[in-house]
Structures are given as structure tokens and as C-alpha cells.
Write an enzyme that holds these catalytic residues in place. Structure first.
Site, PDB file in Angstrom:
ATOM      1  N   CYS A 157     -33.569  -4.687  12.786  1.00  0.00           N
ATOM      2  CA  CYS A 157     -33.319  -5.371  11.547  1.00  0.00           C
ATOM      3  C   CYS A 157     -32.021  -6.485  11.957  1.00  0.00           C
ATOM      4  CB  CYS A 157     -33.011  -4.397  10.598  1.00  0.00           C
ATOM      5  SG  CYS A 157     -33.853  -3.083  10.621  1.00  0.00           S
ATOM      6  N   HIS A 283     -26.941  -7.244   3.822  1.00  0.00           N
ATOM      7  CA  HIS A 283     -28.026  -6.470   4.260  1.00  0.00           C
ATOM      8  C   HIS A 283     -28.624  -5.659   3.089  1.00  0.00           C
ATOM      9  CE1 HIS A 283     -30.663  -5.019   7.147  1.00  0.00           C
ATOM     10  NE2 HIS A 283     -30.173  -4.016   7.396  1.00  0.00           N
ATOM     11  N   HIS A 316     -37.578  -5.322   2.875  1.00  0.00           N
ATOM     12  CA  HIS A 316     -36.907  -5.223   4.005  1.00  0.00           C
ATOM     13  C   HIS A 316     -37.681  -5.860   4.982  1.00  0.00           C
ATOM     14  CE1 HIS A 316     -34.219  -4.867   7.181  1.00  0.00           C
ATOM     15  NE2 HIS A 316     -33.741  -3.478   7.178  1.00  0.00           N
TER      16      HIS A 316
END
Lengths: 387, 244
Positions: A157, A283, A316
Site C-alpha cells: 500500500c 492513509h 483502498h
């Protein structure tokens, strides 16, 4: 302010297939979440790209996968600027760095299902052209005819936050004069099942920073940024900080030390004091652990700074999250407005940060965009607007 | 432009050495890891023994063309069995930066770490990134290039696994004999033939580089798999250090 200008960008995700469409929905508080483009194994909410992905040109057909088509679609709006940069600097003086965590795995899933049914992998399946990480770079190279160094950063990520660090360093080294960097990830069964097995997947729309948050939604998309040695762009990459938690493969360090260090390093590189940061694009995945650790890291370093979590719009995007959220941060800087954190209300009390719930007018000269990943990989990107 | 880096040392492992139980990974961590991750941990440890590099502090650049391909195939197989549920450990161990993560956890390294992929140019791009990290201010860097054998039934070339670790620095230390130049695209030189077990490994040029460093063979080395002599490809030049 110093730093390298971002002279163009492009973005495609669940919010839309053009930057204008994406920006319009982001700042109107409209969600891009829905159903995946295939039958999921259990109920999920995803940020799928719902627009048709154009077929690849015939000369690229050998690379054809959904990932490849998303790479090509994500490049469309930045191509004119890339052609200009190629002409200005020379094709061998523009690098390509792509962040991806999925690569072409969705194609491999499909090919493997054929293997299980028939005993053979399909003859049309090619490991290098379809599965590999580098295939995404090959698509970019074919679409742009750039000849500079090209590679993938694949750190889950944090991948497409780190590509901005690579861009700064490649320009600093002097091996290129521009870098076309970005992130692209596609929805696939492996990540849906994988995050489900870790019990961090929410079947409902995700709620970053909310007291009711129950996990992540996955999304797909692509975003590219053109970073040049010099040029016109309202936003510049001022600094990038990259650290490791050295704690656990999936859980963030609870005190957020690595995250804090990444932001601190990025600010030091940018010659910016913590007090000068106007907002943070967090995030903020919507898991109990990440959001709490991240809030602590941001609060410890920056105090009650305005913070936005945008994964409620797109899900995400994993390997594409960093580049996508850098683009969202650029939009906030140029608009003088922070989007609302969709899904955050009611915000968890006592986080120590100012979670922006509804769109807020705010002039941003300096913003940070964070991405944190499996393996404890952390990246913070400092972006600066005109003084 | 940083024109050259000093070679402090190089370590390598190939599959013919057999299975590994690298001491760098405590048993609790080690038993969850793939052969690829264990190979990476092993060469990091070998390099530490050779040069004294502190793996808790040195910036690390990990690179592999296909990464955790064995673990990935295992996941695909799990998805086709029973209700298709996957193991959470195997899932988080399939990411490209798995070895980077385990090494950082095992050593406590909270600094810079990255994981790259670039197909047949993987060794070249790993070195490009290394030069950029040193130019940005690091005094040293560790480059780890590793590639594991492809599991059946993937249709791909047959090759054995390898792992190579290089300790490079901005300034010479006592005992340094060699420098590496900034990677460039140039005419690929004649090179010694690779062992048949490694010839098709996309990261074989990293192994070839380690062997050239070992015998102090100066000159150009190809960093791009599959290139023949005379073709243009990414190369690096090994030169003797000026002060030994």
C-alpha cells in the site's frame, strides 16, 4: 518553494474516468463505492472502475489484461504533457516508475482457473506479458515511447507514495530530467479473500476515523504524475520520507513511530516546519488499528492539524493509493478547499486531530499525503502550492 | 551525478547449496517464510559477516522480477479448493516486499527499504535506485537481488533460485578494491556463459556481477538478462579503486 514541479497529472477510479469527474464528485461528497466488476465470494463494497476500459491499441494486444487497460486508461489525460516532456528532454531522459501491488494477478487467477478445469494453463497466458509487475511499465512505455529507466516499486500500500521518492532521487542523481510516476491496481479475488482472511474487510462502506469504523473496502484505479526538473505546475513535490516500522507484517506499530518518522523526514527534506503543514491526506483505511496509530502519529508531530481521509470515496486502492491521494491533495491545494472525509461521521472522539468531515475552505501551502503498508512500509509525501 | 560507488562486499546464494535456515530470522519468524525470503535473509547475513555492515541501519533495496511467486501460486491453489478461503499468513507473505518486511522486523531496521521489479532489467534498476539513494545523502546501501524458481504449472523458463547482496558505499573503506560506475545503456560486452541452471533466471546478471567482483574482473558487466554481446543494454563498469 523548492522542490520539483508536478507539471501534469491524471486519475481514474470509482469516482470517474476523467480528472474533472473525479474532482467534481470528491468535492461534492459523492461516493464511488459499489460492487466489484465480478461476482465476489461474499458480500463486499468496493471502489470499482465502472466505466468501460477502452481496448488496447492493436500493437499492445499481446499485453492485454484488465490491469493493462487500466494503465492505458489512466494515462490518457497526461499523455499530451508526457509528449511535450519527451520532446523537451529527450525520450531517454524521462523515467517511468509505477507502483502496483496487484500487477496482472487477476489475469493469472483466471488462467489458473482454466488450469484447474482443463489441466493446462491457457496458451494465450504469458507470465511476463500478463502476470508480471513489469508488464505495467511495458504498457506505459508502449503508450508514451519513453526510453528512460523504467521499473515498478511494489511495497503493497505504500508503493505509489514511494514512487514520488524515486522521482525526486532520480532527478537529483541527474540520470533523467523528468519522471512519469504513478500507481495502478485492479480489483481481484486474491486481495478480496486475503483481506477478508485478515478480518479487516468491511462489507459496508468504509468509515475512516469514525467511531463506527469496521474495516477497509478495496478499490481499483490509476493515477499518474509528471515530475520535471523544471516547469510550470501549481504544486511541487517538496520532500518524501520513507521508513519501516520493523514491528509486524500487517499491524502498524501502535505508537505510530515509523509513520511519525516518515512525516518528520519528509518535512526535513522539504525544509518545512511541522507548524507550516496546512492539512494531511491520511492513509486512513478505516481499520481500528491503522486509524488510531496514524492519528497518534499525526497528532504527536503536527498537533490538531486538519486531516482528511479519502478512502470513503474510492476504497483502498492498495498500490495505487499513494499516487491517487497525491492527486487528491493537489486538487485540494489548487482549489483552496479540503474534501470531506466521507464516512467519518461520527468521528472517534479523542483522536487528537481535526478530522475534516464536510468540505472546508482552507488555503493549503503545504500538505502531507501518507501511505502505510504491509511489512511496515511507510511513506509521507510533502506537496507544496504557491507561496 | 554520483559517478561511482565503492564496493564494500558481495555475497550470494544459489539453489544448489540447498535449503536454508538463516540465523538472521528467529525461528518464530523463519517458519512462516518462503524459500525466497530465507534466501534474502541468508545473503544479508553473509554480507554482514563479510563487511561488518549493520543490517539494522543500512538502507536496503530489494529487487526481484517475480517476487513471491511460489507463495502466490499457493494462494491461487487455495482459492480453488473447498470454499476458497486463503491463509492470512500466506496472503501477507505474497506481497513483493515480504522479504524486505521480514528482514526489517528481524533486524529492527526502521530506515529506508524498498522493493522493486523490472523484469529482465531488475538488476539494472536495483543499482540505479541504489545510486540515487547514495546521491540523496546515504553513506552506504545494501542491494539485494533475489529470484526464485517458477512453480509448476506456470508456463515459464526453467531456472534455479538465486540471491545476491551487495554492500556499496559513497566513500572507500580500508579493504575496498573496486568501484561500480553509474549504470548506463551501452553495448553489452562478451561475458562468460552462465551456468545452465541460472541462464534463464531474470536476475542472473546480479549473480554474474557478484562473480566478477569476487575475482576482481574489471570492465563492463551486463545488468540486463537475455542480452547478447554487442546488443545495447544496461551495463555497469567495474573499475579498480584508486587508493587501495
Amino acid at each position: 518553494m523548492a522542490g520539483y514541479p508536478i507539471t501534469a497529472f491524471s486519475v481514474v477510479n470509482g469516482l470517474g474516468s476523467t480528472a474533472r469527474e473525479v474532482e467534481s464528485k470528491l468535492f461534492a461528497g459523492i461516493s464511488g463505492l459499489g460492487q466489484p466488476p465480478f461476482e465476489p465470494p461474499f458480500p463486499v463494497t468496493c471502489g470499482a472502475v465502472t466505466s468501460d476500459l477502452p481496448d488496447l491499441p492493436s500493437r499492445l494486444r499481446s499485453l492485454d489484461t484488465r490491469q493493462a487497460r487500466l494503465v492505458a486508461a489512466s494515462l490518457q489525460e497526461i499523455l499530451p504533457a508526457v509528449i511535450r516532456a519527451r520532446s523537451r528532454w529527450g525520450g531517454d531522459r524521462v523515467a517511468i516508475v509505477v507502483g502496483t501491488s496487484t500487477g496482472g494477478i487477476a489475469a493469472t487467477e483466471s488462467a489458473y482457473r482454466t488450469y484447474c478445469a482443463t489441466g493446462s494453463m491457457p496458451s494465450s497466458f504469458d507470465l511476463n506479458r500478463h502476470h508480471s509487475m513489469q508488464a505495467s511499465v511495458d504498457v506505459v512505455r508502449a503508450c508514451t515511447e519513453l526510453h528512460g529507466p523504467g521499473y515498478v516499486v511494489s511495497t503493497a500500500c505504500s508503493s505509489s507514495g514511494k514512487i514520488l521518492g524515486s522521482a525526486r532521487r532520480l532527478l537529483g542523481l541527474g540520470i533523467v530530467d523528468a519522471a512519469l510516476v504513478g500507481g495502478v491496481d485492479t480489483l481481484c479475488e486474491m486481495t478480496i479473500r486475503g483481506f477478508h482472511s485478515l478480518e479487516v474487510l468491511s462489507s459496508d462502506p468504509c468509515r475512516p476515523f469514525s467511531s463506527q469504523r469496521a474495516g477497509i473496502n478495496l478499490g481499483e484505479g490509476g493515477a499518474f504524475l509528471l515530475v520535471e526538473r523544471e516547469g510550470d505546475g501549481p504544486v511541487s513535490v517538496l520532500g518524501v520520507g520513507e521508513t519501516s516500522d520493523a514491528h509486524h507484517m500487517t499491524a502498524p506499530h501502535p505508537a505510530g513511530i515509523g509513520a511519525c518518522d516518515a512525516m518528520r523526514l519528509a518535512l526535513a527534506e522539504a525544509h518545512v516546519e511541522p507548524a507550516q503543514v496546512d492539512h494531511v491526506n491520511a492513509h486512513a483505511t478505516g481499520t481500528r488499528l491503522n486509524d488510531r496509530a496514524e492519528a497518534r502519529a499525526i497528532g504527536d508531530l503536527l498537533g490538531a492539524v486538519p486531516v482528511v481521509g479519502t478512502k470513503g470515496y474510492t476504497g483502498h486502492l492498495l498500490g495505487a493509493a499513494g499516487a491517487t491521494e497525491a492527486v487528491f491533495t493537489m486538487m485540494a491545494i489548487t482549489r483552496g478547499e479540503i474534501p470531506g472525509s466521507l464516512g467519518a461521521d461520527p468521528v472517534e472522539p479523542d483522536l487528537g486531530i481535526d478530522v475534516v468531515v464536510t468540505p472546508r475552505e482552507l488555503k493549503t501551502r503545504v500538505a502531507i499525503s501518507n501511505s502505510f503498508a504491509f511489512g511496515g512500509s511507510n511513506v509521507a509525501v510533502v506537496l507544496g502550492g504557491p507561496s | 551525478m554520483t559517478e561511482r560507488l565503492c564496493v564494500h562486499g558481495a555475497a550470494w546464494w544459489t539453489e544448489e547449496e540447498g535449503d536454508l535456515r538463516p540465523a538472521l530470522l528467529p525461528p518464530r519468524l523463519r517458519r512462516r517464510t518462503s524459500p525466497l525470503t530465507r534466501a534474502v535473509a541468508e545473503v544479508v547475513a553473509r554480507l554482514q559477516a563479510q563487511t561488518g555492515v549493520d543490517p539494522a541501519k543500512v538502507p536496503m533495496i530489494h529487487a526481484s522480477a517475480m517476487g513471491e511467486i511460489g507463495t502466490t501460486l499457493g494462494l491461487l491453489a487455495m482459492m480453488q479448493e473447498g470454499n476458497g478461503a486463503v491463509s492470512p499468513t500466506r496472503f501477507h507473505n505474497s506481497v513483493h516486499n515480504t522479504a524486505a518486511g521480514y528482514v526489517s522486523i528481524a533486524t529492527g531496521n526502521r530506515g529506508f527499504s524498498t522493493a522493486l521489479a523490472a523484469g529482465s532489467q531488475t538488476p539494472a534498476m536495483a543499482l540505479v535506485e541504489a545510486f540515487s539513494v547514495i546521491h540523496a545523502g546515504a553513506t552506504e546501501v545494501m542491494v539485494i537481488v533475489a529470484e526464485e524458481t517458477l512453480p509448476a504449472p506456470l508456463l515459464g523458463p526453467a531456472y534455479e533460485s538465486l540471491a545476491v547482496a551487495l554492500h556499496l558505499g559513497a566513500a572507500e573503506r580500508g579493504g575496498d578494491h573496486l568501484h561500480l560506475s553509474t549504470p548506463r545503456i551501452r553495448s553489452v560486452p562478451d561475458v562468460p556463459a552462465l551456468p545452465p541452471t541460472l541462464a534463464k533466471n531474470p536476475c542472473a546478471p546480479a549473480w554474474a556481477l557478484s562473480q566478477a567482483l569476487e575475482i576482481r574482473r574489471v570492465g563492463n558487466v551486463s545488468l540486463e538478462a537475455g542480452k547478447r554481446s554487442g546488443e545495447r543494454g544496461w551495463c555497469v563498469e567495474i573499475a579498480e579503486a584508486e587508493c587501495v
